[in-house]
Write an enzyme that holds these catalytic residues in place. Sequence first.
Site, short mmCIF file in Angstrom:
data_model
loop_
_atom_site.label_atom_id
_atom_site.label_comp_id
_atom_site.label_asym_id
_atom_site.label_seq_id
_atom_site.Cartn_x
_atom_site.Cartn_y
_atom_site.Cartn_z
N ASN A 1 -0.67 -31.36 27.09
CA ASN A 1 -0.57 -29.91 26.96
C ASN A 1 -0.89 -29.48 25.53
O ASN A 1 -0.02 -29.02 24.80
CB ASN A 1 0.86 -29.46 27.31
N SER B 1 -2.30 -29.61 35.61
CA SER B 1 -1.08 -28.95 36.07
C SER B 1 -0.59 -29.59 37.36
O SER B 1 -1.36 -30.08 38.17
CB SER B 1 -1.34 -27.47 36.33
N LYS C 1 -5.57 -23.47 31.02
CA LYS C 1 -4.28 -24.07 31.43
C LYS C 1 -3.12 -23.29 30.80
O LYS C 1 -2.09 -23.05 31.43
CB LYS C 1 -4.24 -25.54 31.01
N HIS D 1 -2.68 -20.18 32.75
CA HIS D 1 -2.02 -20.58 34.01
C HIS D 1 -0.50 -20.62 33.80
O HIS D 1 0.27 -20.07 34.58
CB HIS D 1 -2.54 -21.95 34.48
N ASN D 2 -0.09 -21.25 32.73
CA ASN D 2 1.35 -21.37 32.46
C ASN D 2 1.97 -20.01 32.17
O ASN D 2 3.10 -19.74 32.57
CB ASN D 2 1.60 -22.33 31.30
N GLU E 1 2.50 -18.40 35.32
CA GLU E 1 3.64 -19.09 35.96
C GLU E 1 4.98 -18.52 35.46
O GLU E 1 5.90 -18.28 36.25
CB GLU E 1 3.52 -20.58 35.62
N LYS F 1 9.08 -24.56 27.15
CA LYS F 1 8.43 -25.59 26.33
C LYS F 1 7.33 -25.02 25.44
O LYS F 1 6.71 -25.73 24.67
CB LYS F 1 7.87 -26.70 27.21
N ARG G 1 -1.40 8.29 12.59
CA ARG G 1 -2.05 7.31 11.71
C ARG G 1 -2.92 8.01 10.67
O ARG G 1 -2.99 7.63 9.51
CB ARG G 1 -2.90 6.33 12.53
#
Length: 482
Positions: A105, A131, A185, A188-189, A192, A263, A448
Amino acid sequence: MTQPQANIGVVGLAVMGSNLARNLASREGNTVAVFNRSYEKTETLITDHPEAGFIATSTYDEFAAALQKPRTAIIMVQAGRGTDAVIDALTTVFEPGDIIVDGGNALFTDTIRREAAVRATGINFVGAGISGGEEGALNGPSIMPGGSAEAWETLGPILRSIAAVADGEPCVTHVGTDGAGHFVKMIHNGIEYADMQLIAEAYDLLRRVGGLEPAEIAEIFAEWNRGELESYLIEITAEVLKQVDATTGKPLVDVILDQAGAKGTGAWTVQSALDLGVPVSGIAEAVFARSLSSKPAQRLAARDLPGAVDAWEVSDRAAFVEDVRRALYASKIIAYSQGFDAIVAGAEQYDWDIRKGEIAKIWRAGCIIRAQFLNRITEAYADDPELVALVTAPYFADAVAGALPSWRRVVSGAALAGIPTPTFASSLSYYDGLRADRLPAALVQGQRDFFGAHTYERVDREGTFHTLWSGDRSEISAADAH
Ligand code: NAP
């Protein structure tokens, strides 16, 4: 000297590496050389699995000698320094044309750095997101490889042989060059995280508002798993909610401490999205919800603060359950829409030719967010490759429109009843922001310009403008001002 026999090697034989090595060995035509820094793990693997016919090696030299050319090795070690140490060792024993695959990872920017460094030696380096956890590694993960097209030529057939299969197609594709695989990936996490938090919010509402017990909610999730929400995460949620604690006889979910760990890949997704300027608000709220849960001192201090202003009485429980289901589905569409926005922005920033529909395809099996729903994403990008936001594709726009009254009832009801629904609510706000005719961003631009002379553009004229806020003239063009 004996001829090298292995067509593939695995370095790192902890949980993921040993399962991936067994998966590789189980496929016809593969002979797998294995190496681990400490030899005990190698010994355990070859003793426990003689049927795999592993070639055990105890030094990097032996490992390289066991591999046919071009040598191909998959690294499955602790991400970070472990990966760098193994790459350093392999580049001293490998030769130009060989292939090193990092299946850990890794942060995609590390992969970009490593790919450039390894490529300078003539060796190919492929960062591959894998995965599916332990079970996926053994029986078929979803694999997201980056790296060069040349490396993919050799690696493709091997990875296809071990990947999960969805509707007859292996869940692996060449995502793009250098860090593209690890980037996808990571997204993807992130998705998830959002998916899990949305399910958790739905559970919380069914429990606290619907007055349902975990076993009853398990039945509801099992039912939902037979419809458009069908997915691995919905399926396992039903299993988790069914579980009874052997010691206390209570639902297991009631004896698990309510502090969620992480993690880091969710945080990476949000950090990267901030850098890319992509509002992945649903994913961010999911990451923050875990952070909030893990602040026991603050939660204790705030425990007696005032909450609900309106009790949420449910008169028709079936209608309430359906409202929650629809709110969950609509919010899930937003999470995926935001995730794919991040993929598009990453592809633009790093010059990757990522085929979005292919990514949805390879997530259909083997990985944690696997779901039939992903077919719809593939179809949406097939119908319109230039689709600017997934939520605007006809299928998803219709699905959200159908869910909208439920979604609003759930979010407003939860707000009045004092029940946190950060991901449901932020997804709805994102949706409303996206579809708004005019946003209060105009006022922000005015502010601004007031304090920082940051200038603004107008709706009725070309150019850049700055207002002299305390002067006579109300506005001058920026070109005149400087
Ligand atoms: P891990 O606990 O992350 O790492 C342990 C392995 O790394 C051991 O084989 C260890 O060798 C080796 N290692 C550590 N430092 C090293 C060094 N300096 N030189 C050589 N080897 C070194 O193992 P894991 O859980 O199997 O995960 C492997 C990779 O897959 C990680 O990057 C992880 O993030 C990724 N991943 C894990 C999952 C999962 O569900 N666990 C899912 C997807 C991806 P020794 O035995 O000698 O200590």
